[in-house]
Design a protein around this motif. Structure first.
Motif, PDB file in Angstrom:
ATOM      1  N   UNK A  37     -34.424  -4.433  -2.584  1.00  0.00           N
ATOM      2  CA  UNK A  37     -34.393  -5.887  -2.420  1.00  0.00           C
ATOM      3  C   UNK A  37     -33.060  -6.358  -1.831  1.00  0.00           C
ATOM      4  N   UNK A  38     -31.978  -5.708  -2.200  1.00  0.00           N
ATOM      5  CA  UNK A  38     -30.641  -6.095  -1.736  1.00  0.00           C
ATOM      6  C   UNK A  38     -30.272  -5.494  -0.382  1.00  0.00           C
ATOM      7  N   UNK A  39     -31.141  -4.673   0.190  1.00  0.00           N
ATOM      8  CA  UNK A  39     -30.840  -4.027   1.482  1.00  0.00           C
ATOM      9  C   UNK A  39     -30.585  -5.081   2.554  1.00  0.00           C
ATOM     10  N   UNK A  40     -29.600  -4.813   3.366  1.00  0.00           N
ATOM     11  CA  UNK A  40     -29.270  -5.730   4.462  1.00  0.00           C
ATOM     12  C   UNK A  40     -30.118  -5.404   5.681  1.00  0.00           C
ATOM     13  N   UNK A  41     -30.493  -6.430   6.405  1.00  0.00           N
ATOM     14  CA  UNK A  41     -31.326  -6.250   7.596  1.00  0.00           C
ATOM     15  C   UNK A  41     -30.631  -5.372   8.632  1.00  0.00           C
ATOM     16  N   UNK A  42     -29.322  -5.441   8.710  1.00  0.00           N
ATOM     17  CA  UNK A  42     -28.588  -4.632   9.688  1.00  0.00           C
ATOM     18  C   UNK A  42     -28.644  -3.137   9.369  1.00  0.00           C
ATOM     19  N   UNK A  43     -29.016  -2.788   8.125  1.00  0.00           N
ATOM     20  CA  UNK A  43     -29.065  -1.389   7.703  1.00  0.00           C
ATOM     21  C   UNK A  43     -30.459  -0.756   7.832  1.00  0.00           C
ATOM     22  N   UNK A  44     -31.413  -1.490   8.364  1.00  0.00           N
ATOM     23  CA  UNK A  44     -32.790  -0.984   8.441  1.00  0.00           C
ATOM     24  C   UNK A  44     -32.869   0.318   9.224  1.00  0.00           C
ATOM     25  N   UNK A  49     -34.025   6.067   9.063  1.00  0.00           N
ATOM     26  CA  UNK A  49     -33.546   6.969  10.107  1.00  0.00           C
ATOM     27  C   UNK A  49     -34.574   8.044  10.456  1.00  0.00           C
ATOM     28  N   UNK A  50     -35.423   8.423   9.504  1.00  0.00           N
ATOM     29  CA  UNK A  50     -36.442   9.448   9.748  1.00  0.00           C
ATOM     30  C   UNK A  50     -37.690   8.867  10.404  1.00  0.00           C
ATOM     31  N   UNK A  51     -37.760   7.555  10.522  1.00  0.00           N
ATOM     32  CA  UNK A  51     -38.916   6.872  11.089  1.00  0.00           C
ATOM     33  C   UNK A  51     -38.509   6.142  12.368  1.00  0.00           C
ATOM     34  N   UNK A  52     -39.467   5.474  12.988  1.00  0.00           N
ATOM     35  CA  UNK A  52     -39.183   4.692  14.190  1.00  0.00           C
ATOM     36  C   UNK A  52     -39.104   3.217  13.817  1.00  0.00           C
ATOM     37  N   UNK A  53     -38.045   2.563  14.250  1.00  0.00           N
ATOM     38  CA  UNK A  53     -37.823   1.139  13.981  1.00  0.00           C
ATOM     39  C   UNK A  53     -38.006   0.393  15.292  1.00  0.00           C
ATOM     40  N   UNK A  54     -38.923  -0.587  15.294  1.00  0.00           N
ATOM     41  CA  UNK A  54     -39.197  -1.358  16.504  1.00  0.00           C
ATOM     42  C   UNK A  54     -38.907  -2.822  16.220  1.00  0.00           C
ATOM     43  N   UNK A  55     -37.963  -3.382  16.981  1.00  0.00           N
ATOM     44  CA  UNK A  55     -37.604  -4.789  16.801  1.00  0.00           C
ATOM     45  C   UNK A  55     -38.283  -5.624  17.875  1.00  0.00           C
ATOM     46  N   UNK A  68     -39.223 -10.034  13.565  1.00  0.00           N
ATOM     47  CA  UNK A  68     -39.953  -9.045  12.790  1.00  0.00           C
ATOM     48  C   UNK A  68     -39.484  -7.664  13.202  1.00  0.00           C
ATOM     49  N   UNK A  69     -39.493  -6.780  12.227  1.00  0.00           N
ATOM     50  CA  UNK A  69     -39.116  -5.398  12.476  1.00  0.00           C
ATOM     51  C   UNK A  69     -40.259  -4.529  11.981  1.00  0.00           C
ATOM     52  N   UNK A  70     -40.783  -3.694  12.874  1.00  0.00           N
ATOM     53  CA  UNK A  70     -41.906  -2.821  12.509  1.00  0.00           C
ATOM     54  C   UNK A  70     -41.380  -1.410  12.280  1.00  0.00           C
ATOM     55  N   UNK A  83     -39.652  -8.848   7.662  1.00  0.00           N
ATOM     56  CA  UNK A  83     -39.152 -10.112   8.195  1.00  0.00           C
ATOM     57  C   UNK A  83     -37.791 -10.388   7.572  1.00  0.00           C
ATOM     58  N   UNK A  84     -36.714 -10.347   8.374  1.00  0.00           N
ATOM     59  CA  UNK A  84     -35.380 -10.645   7.844  1.00  0.00           C
ATOM     60  C   UNK A  84     -35.232 -12.136   7.514  1.00  0.00           C
ATOM     61  N   UNK A  85     -34.356 -12.413   6.571  1.00  0.00           N
ATOM     62  CA  UNK A  85     -34.077 -13.804   6.210  1.00  0.00           C
ATOM     63  C   UNK A  85     -33.189 -14.428   7.287  1.00  0.00           C
ATOM     64  N   UNK A  86     -33.045 -15.748   7.248  1.00  0.00           N
ATOM     65  CA  UNK A  86     -32.217 -16.464   8.221  1.00  0.00           C
ATOM     66  C   UNK A  86     -30.813 -16.713   7.678  1.00  0.00           C
ATOM     67  N   UNK A  87     -30.435 -16.031   6.609  1.00  0.00           N
ATOM     68  CA  UNK A  87     -29.110 -16.199   6.006  1.00  0.00           C
ATOM     69  C   UNK A  87     -28.022 -15.689   6.942  1.00  0.00           C
TER      70      UNK A  87
END
Length: 182
Positions: A37-44, A49-55, A68-70, A83-87
């Motif tokens: 829950x506390x993970x930062x969006x920049x750390x996705x 790292x073992x998967x594919x991240x699509x922004x 959105x990040x898939x 879905x990252x927050x707007x904070x």
């Protein structure tokens, strides 16, 4: 004496070991697999790292943050949509589950039905929208969206009717399963 010592050690080994639960696809209010829950969006990208991240490339090209990040497995299977927050320091606000391996502690996943949800959880509220019905439960921050196409025809096209839980068939399939973190 050696026999009793061996038997004692064997009993400790058998009964002392706890069965570890695989949390790779477990959904709780505090985490979803490796995502907390506390993970930062920049750390996705580090977390997955073992998967594919699509922004969202359209937003990135305009200089905005990704809406959105898939997350995809290396084999191409869609796992999650985040879905990252707007904070000012964005965390993850919403998680949409795409893969049926993701299950709540009560065994509910995207392939569950409304009847499965009712058996596992206490219903908190049913909210009617134009095309869907949103189902909130008391015990979790997970919520479910059911298409009006799953409802009896008398309820499908009535936009002003508030649908009650008793009007939703037990066999109604979940369209989306999501987790909302504040």
């Amino acid at each position: 004496m050696k026999f009793l010592t061996t038997l004692f050690l064997l009993c400790l080994l058998v009964f002392g070991c706890k069965n570890e639960v695989d949390t790779t696809f477990l959904i709780t209010d505090a985490y979803v697999g490796v995502l907390e829950k506390e993970s930062l969006a920049r750390d996705i990208e580090l977390i997955y790292a073992q998967d594919s991240v699509v922004k969202d490339t359209m937003a990135l090209n305009l200089g905005n943050k990704a809406k959105k990040v898939k997350i995809y497995e290396k084999g191409g299977k869609h796992l999650l949509t985040l879905t990252p927050s707007a904070d000012s320091i964005p965390t993850i606000e919403n998680v949409r589950f795409e893969d049926p391996r993701y299950k709540t502690e009560k065994g509910i996943n995207v392939e569950s039905t409304f009847g499965d949800i009712k058996k596992a959880y206490t219903l908190k509220k049913v909210i009617t929208s134009r095309n869907n019905v949103l189902v909130l439960v008391k015990e979790s921050k997970v919520y479910f969206i059911i298409s009006k196409e799953e409802l009896p025809s008398s309820l499908r096209y009535a936009s002003s009717v508030n649908i009650e839980a008793v009007q939703i068939p037990d066999k109604a399939k979940v369209k989306y399963m999501m987790l909302g973190w504040d």
